[in-house]
Design a protein around this motif. Structure first.
Motif, short mmCIF file in Angstrom:
data_model
loop_
_atom_site.label_atom_id
_atom_site.label_comp_id
_atom_site.label_asym_id
_atom_site.label_seq_id
_atom_site.Cartn_x
_atom_site.Cartn_y
_atom_site.Cartn_z
N ILE A 215 49.11 33.42 50.76
CA ILE A 215 48.26 32.29 50.23
C ILE A 215 46.82 32.37 50.93
O ILE A 215 46.66 32.48 51.88
CB ILE A 215 48.67 30.81 50.58
CG1 ILE A 215 50.10 30.77 50.08
CG2 ILE A 215 47.75 29.64 50.22
CD1 ILE A 215 50.11 30.73 48.58
N ILE A 216 45.50 32.01 49.91
CA ILE A 216 44.40 32.13 50.76
C ILE A 216 43.80 30.54 50.24
O ILE A 216 44.10 30.06 49.05
CB ILE A 216 43.25 33.07 49.72
CG1 ILE A 216 43.88 34.27 49.79
CG2 ILE A 216 42.00 32.94 50.21
CD1 ILE A 216 43.17 35.44 49.13
N TYR A 217 43.36 29.97 51.16
CA TYR A 217 42.92 28.70 51.12
C TYR A 217 41.55 28.58 50.84
O TYR A 217 40.56 29.44 51.33
CB TYR A 217 43.20 27.99 52.60
CG TYR A 217 44.58 27.65 52.62
CD1 TYR A 217 45.27 26.79 52.16
CD2 TYR A 217 45.34 28.31 53.78
CE1 TYR A 217 46.73 26.59 52.39
CE2 TYR A 217 46.61 28.22 53.92
CZ TYR A 217 47.37 27.38 53.41
OH TYR A 217 48.53 26.99 53.38
N GLY A 218 41.14 27.88 49.95
CA GLY A 218 39.83 27.59 49.61
C GLY A 218 38.99 26.23 50.44
O GLY A 218 39.74 25.86 51.14
N GLU A 219 37.87 26.23 50.18
CA GLU A 219 37.16 25.00 51.14
C GLU A 219 37.51 23.59 50.81
O GLU A 219 36.86 22.62 51.12
CB GLU A 219 35.74 25.35 51.18
CG GLU A 219 35.12 25.40 49.84
CD GLU A 219 33.61 25.92 49.75
OE1 GLU A 219 32.91 25.22 50.54
OE2 GLU A 219 33.30 26.81 49.14
N SER A 242 37.45 26.05 41.72
CA SER A 242 38.39 25.04 40.97
C SER A 242 39.84 24.85 41.79
O SER A 242 40.52 23.90 41.24
CB SER A 242 38.57 25.12 39.58
OG SER A 242 39.35 26.46 39.20
N GLU A 243 40.35 25.86 42.38
CA GLU A 243 41.54 25.88 42.99
C GLU A 243 41.36 25.37 44.46
O GLU A 243 40.62 25.89 45.29
CB GLU A 243 41.84 27.22 43.06
CG GLU A 243 42.08 27.80 41.74
CD GLU A 243 43.18 27.19 40.68
OE1 GLU A 243 44.27 26.46 41.23
OE2 GLU A 243 43.04 26.92 39.53
N LEU A 244 42.38 24.72 44.87
CA LEU A 244 42.60 24.24 46.35
C LEU A 244 42.97 25.66 47.26
O LEU A 244 42.60 25.91 48.27
CB LEU A 244 43.50 23.13 46.65
CG LEU A 244 43.43 21.84 45.96
CD1 LEU A 244 44.37 20.66 46.19
CD2 LEU A 244 41.84 21.53 46.23
N SER A 245 43.91 26.38 46.73
CA SER A 245 44.69 27.51 47.31
C SER A 245 45.15 28.60 46.20
O SER A 245 45.25 28.09 45.10
CB SER A 245 45.72 27.30 48.40
OG SER A 245 46.79 26.58 47.59
N VAL A 246 45.13 29.83 46.48
CA VAL A 246 45.56 30.80 45.49
C VAL A 246 46.77 31.50 46.00
O VAL A 246 46.42 31.96 47.55
CB VAL A 246 44.24 31.60 45.30
CG1 VAL A 246 44.99 32.79 44.54
CG2 VAL A 246 43.27 30.70 44.53
N ALA A 247 47.94 31.70 45.49
CA ALA A 247 48.94 32.64 45.66
C ALA A 247 48.43 34.04 45.23
O ALA A 247 47.93 34.37 44.02
CB ALA A 247 50.31 32.20 45.15
N ILE A 248 48.52 35.16 46.07
CA ILE A 248 47.83 36.22 45.70
C ILE A 248 48.87 37.39 45.98
O ILE A 248 49.45 37.39 47.21
CB ILE A 248 46.57 36.56 46.47
CG1 ILE A 248 45.58 37.78 45.73
CG2 ILE A 248 46.82 36.60 47.98
CD1 ILE A 248 44.20 37.83 46.42
N SER A 249 48.76 38.50 45.25
CA SER A 249 49.50 39.52 45.67
C SER A 249 49.05 40.57 46.57
O SER A 249 47.62 40.59 46.78
CB SER A 249 49.95 40.29 44.35
OG SER A 249 48.57 41.10 43.74
N LEU A 250 49.62 41.32 47.21
CA LEU A 250 49.03 42.60 48.16
C LEU A 250 48.02 43.20 47.44
O LEU A 250 46.93 43.57 48.13
CB LEU A 250 49.95 43.13 48.91
CG LEU A 250 49.84 44.23 49.77
CD1 LEU A 250 48.94 43.80 51.00
CD2 LEU A 250 51.01 45.20 50.48
N GLU A 251 48.12 43.42 46.40
CA GLU A 251 47.31 44.62 45.44
C GLU A 251 46.05 43.90 45.23
O GLU A 251 45.13 44.45 45.17
CB GLU A 251 47.82 44.87 44.25
CG GLU A 251 49.12 46.02 44.36
CD GLU A 251 50.40 45.13 44.92
OE1 GLU A 251 51.34 45.97 45.75
OE2 GLU A 251 50.59 44.02 44.66
N LYS A 252 45.94 42.42 45.05
CA LYS A 252 44.91 41.91 44.84
C LYS A 252 44.09 41.47 45.99
O LYS A 252 42.56 41.00 45.94
CB LYS A 252 45.26 40.37 44.14
CG LYS A 252 45.57 40.74 42.83
CD LYS A 252 44.58 40.97 41.56
CE LYS A 252 45.09 41.34 40.28
NZ LYS A 252 44.00 41.46 39.36
N ILE A 253 44.53 41.39 47.12
CA ILE A 253 43.61 41.26 48.49
C ILE A 253 42.45 42.06 48.59
O ILE A 253 41.22 41.42 48.87
CB ILE A 253 44.49 41.31 49.63
CG1 ILE A 253 45.69 40.01 49.76
CG2 ILE A 253 43.88 41.04 51.05
CD1 ILE A 253 46.53 40.09 50.89
#
Length: 331
Positions: A215-219, A242-253
């Motif tokens: 998970i990456i947290y936005g501001e 527009s997102e509070l947080s984003v679930a992300i795959s390892l490939e996208k990091i």
């Protein structure tokens, strides 16, 4: 003459006796009126020093003026109480251990877990003289709790500062609450200035490893707001606002490729979280990121940040963690 003199003296003495009797009756009258009006049912002066009546969501109740054995029925109440200079005798807790910043202070505090129904036996055995709980959690149990000790239910708040003020008002510690709030405000400003000196406009990505997701947290979410707004650390530019947080795959990091990464494990004791962390550390995609190659990955304790944004003590601890790790990684 002698007879007249004796007569005058006798009359004077009689008048004095009448006046004295009248004064005596006047002095007794207020006490008779007090008893008739029901004042005799009020606490004596000594008792009123030990008890006071406060307005609550359940009406006016009498609580100790200086409670010594307080129970807090919320996982964040231990921190509110300690911030106000009070060590509770028993509390509810989410993790097995208290966070390090209150662990020593709470070494004798009974941990009762986080069951939806309070452990009434443990509460009774703790012999509290005051129970404080949020209404959203304990309203259904109020009748049973109030049979054990005076119980104050507090309203739900969106801001922890209002929760702190509510508890402070119950305890007569309003000045202390305002001091805590202002001290934290100054600490935030000082930390923001120091971090700007250390980090400048370099980008920071706040990421947490969960059991199933990264998970990456936005501001615009509490945790992300703390990092990016309160402390002023610049977020990665491509994060969807527009997102509070984003679930992300390892490939996208690597697409974000920040200058710094603040990394947390959601639960350091969870086996799946540990395995996902190891998988991340072993990945060539991870190893080739700018922050990783420059030794700018700042690992924070997940459990220690559990109450971040919900308590002044949690925020103070997180500020110290962030400033300390950025200072060390700059050396």
């Amino acid at each position: 003459m002698n007879r007249n003199t004796h007569l005058i003296v006798g009359i004077a003495i009689a008048l004095l006796l009448i006046i004295s009797s009248a004064c005596s009756s006047a002095n007794k009258e207020p006490n008779n009126t007090s008893a008739a009006s029901g004042d005799s049912s009020k606490p004596s002066e000594g008792a009123s020093d030990k008890q006071r009546v406060i307005q609550t969501l359940k009406g006016d109740i009498s609580i100790p003026t200086d409670p010594q054995r307080i129970i807090g029925l919320s996982v964040v109440y231990p921190e509110f109480l300690y911030a106000l200079g009070v060590v509770p005798v028993a509390v509810q807790n989410y993790h097995e251990e208290f966070p390090a910043y209150i662990k020593e202070a709470m070494k004798d505090t009974l941990k009762m877990g986080i069951a939806k129904t309070p452990n009434f036996e443990l509460i009774l055995a703790s012999t509290p003289d005051l129970i404080i709980a949020p209404t959203w959690w304990a309203d259904k149990d109020y009748d049973q709790l109030s049979k054990i000790a005076p119980t104050v239910l507090l309203p739900q708040r969106d801001d922890w500062r209002d929760e702190l003020r509510d508890i402070a008002e119950v305890l007569g510690k309003q000045d202390k609450a305002e001091q805590v709030i202002q001290d934290l405000k100054r600490k935030e400003a000082e930390a923001k200035e120091k971090l700007h000196t250390l980090v400048g406009d370099e980008t920071v990505m706040y990421m947490m490893i969960m059991e199933k997701d990264l998970i990456i947290y936005g501001e615009n979410i509490d945790r992300g707001s703390f990092i990016h707004k309160t402390l002023g650390l610049k977020p990665v530019k491509d994060f969807p606002q527009s997102e509070l947080s984003v679930a992300i795959s390892l490939e996208k990091i690597p697409e974000y490729n920040p200058d710094h990464i603040i990394l947390q494990l959601n639960n350091e004791d969870n086996a799946e979280v540990k395995n996902r962390y190891k998988e991340l550390m072993d990945s060539s995609l991870w190893k080739n990121m700018t922050a990783v190659k420059n030794n700018q990955v700042h690992i924070m304790g997940g459990n220690e940040w559990f109450n971040l944004g919900m308590s002044p003590l949690a925020d103070i601890n997180a500020i110290d963690d962030v400033v300390h790790t950025f200072e060390n990684n700059k050396k």
